[in-house]
Enzyme design. Structure first.
Site, PDB file in Angstrom:
ATOM      1  N   ILE A  97      -6.687  -7.949  -4.900  1.00 14.74           N
ATOM      2  CA  ILE A  97      -7.168  -7.299  -6.122  1.00 14.74           C
ATOM      3  C   ILE A  97      -6.035  -6.488  -6.743  1.00 14.74           C
ATOM      4  CG2 ILE A  97      -8.086  -5.313  -4.805  1.00 14.74           C
ATOM      5  CD1 ILE A  97     -10.386  -5.191  -6.912  1.00 14.74           C
ATOM      6  N   ASP A  99      -5.537  -3.406  -9.310  1.00 23.99           N
ATOM      7  CA  ASP A  99      -6.281  -2.327  -9.972  1.00 23.99           C
ATOM      8  C   ASP A  99      -5.308  -1.584 -10.893  1.00 23.99           C
ATOM      9  OD1 ASP A  99      -7.846  -0.173 -10.656  1.00 23.99           O
ATOM     10  OD2 ASP A  99      -8.257   0.498  -8.625  1.00 23.99           O
ATOM     11  N   THR A 103       0.621  -1.155  -6.562  1.00 23.73           N
ATOM     12  CA  THR A 103       1.019  -1.955  -5.403  1.00 23.73           C
ATOM     13  C   THR A 103       1.817  -3.172  -5.867  1.00 23.73           C
ATOM     14  OG1 THR A 103      -1.077  -1.321  -4.413  1.00 23.73           O
ATOM     15  CG2 THR A 103       0.133  -3.094  -3.327  1.00 23.73           C
ATOM     16  N   ASP A 154     -11.977  -4.465   2.006  1.00 20.87           N
ATOM     17  CA  ASP A 154     -12.653  -3.584   2.958  1.00 20.87           C
ATOM     18  C   ASP A 154     -13.066  -2.257   2.350  1.00 20.87           C
ATOM     19  OD1 ASP A 154      -9.931  -2.544   2.725  1.00 20.87           O
ATOM     20  OD2 ASP A 154     -10.487  -1.250   4.402  1.00 20.87           O
TER      21      ASP A 154
HETATM   22  P1  IMP Z   1      -3.533  -0.897  -7.104  1.00 24.37           P
HETATM   23  O1  IMP Z   1      -2.228  -0.503  -6.501  1.00 24.37           O
HETATM   24  O2  IMP Z   1      -4.254   0.274  -7.741  1.00 24.37           O
HETATM   25  O3  IMP Z   1      -3.425  -2.067  -8.063  1.00 24.37           O
HETATM   26  O4  IMP Z   1      -4.501  -1.306  -5.937  1.00 24.37           O
HETATM   27  C1  IMP Z   1      -4.253  -2.421  -5.226  1.00 24.37           C
HETATM   28  C2  IMP Z   1      -4.748  -2.372  -3.794  1.00 24.37           C
HETATM   29  O5  IMP Z   1      -5.773  -1.391  -3.596  1.00 24.37           O
HETATM   30  C3  IMP Z   1      -5.381  -3.693  -3.488  1.00 24.37           C
HETATM   31  O6  IMP Z   1      -4.426  -4.578  -2.939  1.00 24.37           O
HETATM   32  C4  IMP Z   1      -6.484  -3.322  -2.523  1.00 24.37           C
HETATM   33  O7  IMP Z   1      -6.000  -3.356  -1.210  1.00 24.37           O
HETATM   34  C5  IMP Z   1      -6.862  -1.924  -2.885  1.00 24.37           C
HETATM   35  N1  IMP Z   1      -8.046  -1.870  -3.756  1.00 24.37           N
HETATM   36  C6  IMP Z   1      -8.095  -1.594  -5.075  1.00 24.37           C
HETATM   37  N2  IMP Z   1      -9.345  -1.640  -5.548  1.00 24.37           N
HETATM   38  C7  IMP Z   1     -10.120  -1.965  -4.498  1.00 24.37           C
HETATM   39  C8  IMP Z   1     -11.554  -2.186  -4.368  1.00 24.37           C
HETATM   40  O8  IMP Z   1     -12.368  -2.086  -5.299  1.00 24.37           O
HETATM   41  N3  IMP Z   1     -11.976  -2.535  -3.114  1.00 24.37           N
HETATM   42  C9  IMP Z   1     -11.136  -2.672  -2.044  1.00 24.37           C
HETATM   43  N4  IMP Z   1      -9.799  -2.477  -2.149  1.00 24.37           N
HETATM   44  C10 IMP Z   1      -9.303  -2.121  -3.357  1.00 24.37           C
END
Ligand code: IMP
Ligand code: MG
Length: 170
Positions: A97, A99, A103, A154
């Protein structure tokens, strides 16, 4: 807490088959690619996706952590890296995912430094916050801005084994 289905197992499987065809069209079926899964969340998506790709491919994994008790700290940590060089390779990064994109931005910078020939991104889910869509080449499903679980994702380590994507409900 109850879990409500957001995307059913059948919908997921159907969409992954489509995505596999799209990826094959883009890469062709002759050249070798390296598929890099981001652990732990992408393990289920990657294992289904690669079964739809009819080209020679290698699988590798890396692991980062960015979430602290389900809250985005904005901090990304590399816990372990690829096991093989990707210099000159066509690399497909597989995420569960995207968000905020924190990451992914970190991972793209990290992998670009290893000088692949090309680097594309496939994510099972994209959280519709509109910030990082340009960074993702292939998305299976857009999801609303809610915490989702299942099919690799998770909550405090649990629910990864569900064959569908769900949300908590009361
Ligand atoms: P970002 O860095 O905000 O884009 O978040 C990415 C990482 O956060 C993903 O690879 C997930 O491991 C975790 N993550 C983000 N949103 C969710 C969610 O709704 N459920 C579970 N894991 C999430
Ligand atoms: Mg992840």
């Amino acid at each position: 807490m109850k879990i409500e289905t957001l995307i059913s197992a059948d919908e997921i499987q159907g969409r992954i088959a489509e995505l596999g065809k799209e990826i094959e069209r883009d890469y062709g079926t002759k050249g070798e690619i390296v598929v890099v899964g981001v652990l732990k969340g992408a393990f289920m998506f990657m294992s289904d996706l690669v079964r739809h790709l009819n080209m020679p491919l290698r699988c590798d994994f890396l692991r980062v952590s960015s979430y602290d008790h389900d809250k985005n700290t904005g901090q990304v940590r590399m816990e372990f890296d690829l096991t093989q060089p990707i210099v000159g390779s066509d690399v497909l990064l597989v995420e569960d995912i995207v968000d905020s994109g924190n990451t992914l931005r970190y991972l793209l910078e990290h992998l670009h430094a290893k000088k692949p020939k090309s680097l594309k991104v496939a994510s099972l889910l994209y959280k519709d916050t509109g910030k990082a869509r340009k960074l993702v080449d292939y998305v299976c499903f857009n999801v609303p801005n809610k915490y989702v679980i299942g099919y690799g994702l998770d909550s405090e380590g649990l629910y990864r084994s569900l064959p569908f994507v769900g949300v908590f409900s009361k």
